[in-house]
Design an enzyme around this catalytic site. Structure first.
Site, PDB file in Angstrom:
ATOM      1  N   THR A  89      -6.317   4.707   6.359  1.00  0.00           N
ATOM      2  CA  THR A  89      -6.629   3.413   5.735  1.00  0.00           C
ATOM      3  C   THR A  89      -7.300   2.543   6.791  1.00  0.00           C
ATOM      4  O   THR A  89      -7.178   2.801   7.988  1.00  0.00           O
ATOM      5  CB  THR A  89      -5.362   2.681   5.261  1.00  0.00           C
ATOM      6  N   HIS A 148       0.825  -1.212   0.000  1.00  0.00           N
ATOM      7  CA  HIS A 148       0.000   0.000   0.000  1.00  0.00           C
ATOM      8  C   HIS A 148       0.852   1.252   0.000  1.00  0.00           C
ATOM      9  O   HIS A 148       0.435   2.312  -0.420  1.00  0.00           O
ATOM     10  CB  HIS A 148      -0.910   0.044   1.229  1.00  0.00           C
ATOM     11  N   HIS A 174       2.378   8.985   0.606  1.00  0.00           N
ATOM     12  CA  HIS A 174       1.209   8.826  -0.274  1.00  0.00           C
ATOM     13  C   HIS A 174       1.501   9.596  -1.553  1.00  0.00           C
ATOM     14  O   HIS A 174       2.118  10.649  -1.505  1.00  0.00           O
ATOM     15  CB  HIS A 174      -0.045   9.386   0.402  1.00  0.00           C
TER      16      HIS A 174
END
Ligand SMILES: *[C@@H]1O[C@H](CO)[C@@H](O)[C@H](O)[C@H]1NC(C)=O
Ligand SMILES: *[C@@H]1O[C@H](CO)[C@@H](O)[C@H](O)[C@H]1NC(C)=O
Length: 328
Positions: free
Chosen positions: A204, A69, A96
């Site tokens: 998340t 991720h 991110h």
């Protein structure tokens, strides 16, 4: 921010369905948010963020990993934060980002609706009240995360290079590699006084509402080649997977603020916030104006002086001695 999940596949495109499996993801205090700078409340009691031990990285390598991720760097437990309501101990940092095709998106937090191409999160747990991260992660006052919005600039950022230069060692999900330890403070913006503060969540699943967020007002810059590495080098799939998938767009959409206050540690400069460029233009404009005015005043004064000397001098000049009197 990402919580380490071992067996649960998070489908980032399935964000609206997260709450079916993780009820907290549908809660009323979720992250990220859009920070509306016009409604953020100035709180003069918010002190500057004080990183503790960020520069004392020691000689042991850091561990870099791809969890499918994001890219994660685990941090030694002597690193922490002061300037928050409790003592916090560092756990890990991660990033991110977007998809390499556009730099319009990638960050999780947005400011007045604007995204940046990437965002850094440095995760800490409340070590004053809880024994470890696992105990803290579900508690209201359990975590503190620093958020740094990343933009693209001309120069290579050596600090971020300490991460992105090694991504090729962990291209596939589940891979892990040691990397040289580095000064974590070099990842932060220089102004640690100016930030936004609010209560929110992990970004998340399981989206626990346990995070005291600090989003710095100042952004940091990495180069375009560095951003492209971040956007394209990693896979969200394991090595040897039949259908390799590039790890991209691992940001969550902004969540409703729902009456939560957002505080600013700094005062806005009037109604309009000037950019550095605008301030420079104003200063240069004033200087030019002042210089111009000085030139005009000097010219006028000079003109008056010289005019008056032309007018006055001849009349005060002693009259030429009269020839007749000297002859007599
Ligand atoms: C965290 O602390 C709790 C309580 O002492 C303990 O039961 C648990 O095993 C610890 N977890 C980790 C990951 O160290
Ligand atoms: C966050 O929540 C706690 C507990 O509910 C509260 O005391 C604190 O003032 C809140 N902080 C912010 C920045 O809203």
């Amino acid at each position: 921010m990402l919580y380490m999940l071992v067996s649960i596949k998070i489908c980032l495109k399935g964000q609206p369905q997260w709450s079916e499996f993780f009820p907290d993801c549908g809660g009323s205090g979720q992250s990220p948010i859009d920070v509306d700078t016009s409604t953020a409340q100035y709180d003069p009691n918010l002190p500057p963020i004080k990183p503790l031990g960020y520069g004392q990285h020691g000689t042991e390598p850091f561990s870099l990993s791809n969890n499918g991720h994001t890219v994660v760097v685990s941090l030694p437990n002597w690193m922490g934060l002061a300037g928050l309501p409790y003592q916090f101990t560092a756990v890990q940092l991660h990033l991110h980002w977007g998809n390499g095709a556009s730099i319009a998106t990638g960050s999780e937090h947005t400011i007045n609706g604007h995204s940046t191409p990437a965002e850094l999160h440095i995760v800490h747990y409340n070590s004053e009240l809880y024994e470890n991260f696992s105990m803290a992660v579900t508690k209201r006052d359990g975590l503190a995360v620093l958020g740094v919005l990343m933009e693209v600039g001309e120069e290579t950022n050596e600090g971020y290079g300490s991460i992105v230069n090694y991504l090729s060692r962990i291209r596939h999900a589940g891979q892990k590699a040691p990397i040289p330890a580095f000064d974590v403070q070099t990842l932060l913006p220089s102004d640690l006084h100016s930030y936004y503060r609010y209560n929110g969540s992990l970004t998340t699943p399981p989206c626990y509402q346990s995070v005291l967020w600090t989003v710095f007002a100042e952004t940091v810059k990495i180069s375009m080649p560095q951003l492209m590495k971040l956007d394209t080098v990693l896979y969200s799939t394991e090595e040897g997977s039949g259908q390799p998938s590039v790890l991209q767009d691992n940001f969550r959409a902004t969540q409703p603020i729902n009456q939560r206050p957002v505080f600013a540690s700094f005062q806005r400069a009037g109604v309009k916030i000037y950019t550095k460029g605008e301030i420079a233009a104003i200063v240069i404009g004033c200087l030019c104006g002042c210089v111009g005015l000085a030139v005009v005043i000097r010219f006028v004064v000079k003109t008056i002086r010289s005019t008056s000397s032309w007018d006055v001098l001849p009349t005060v000049r002693p009259a030429p001695p009269s020839r007749s009197s000297s002859d007599s």
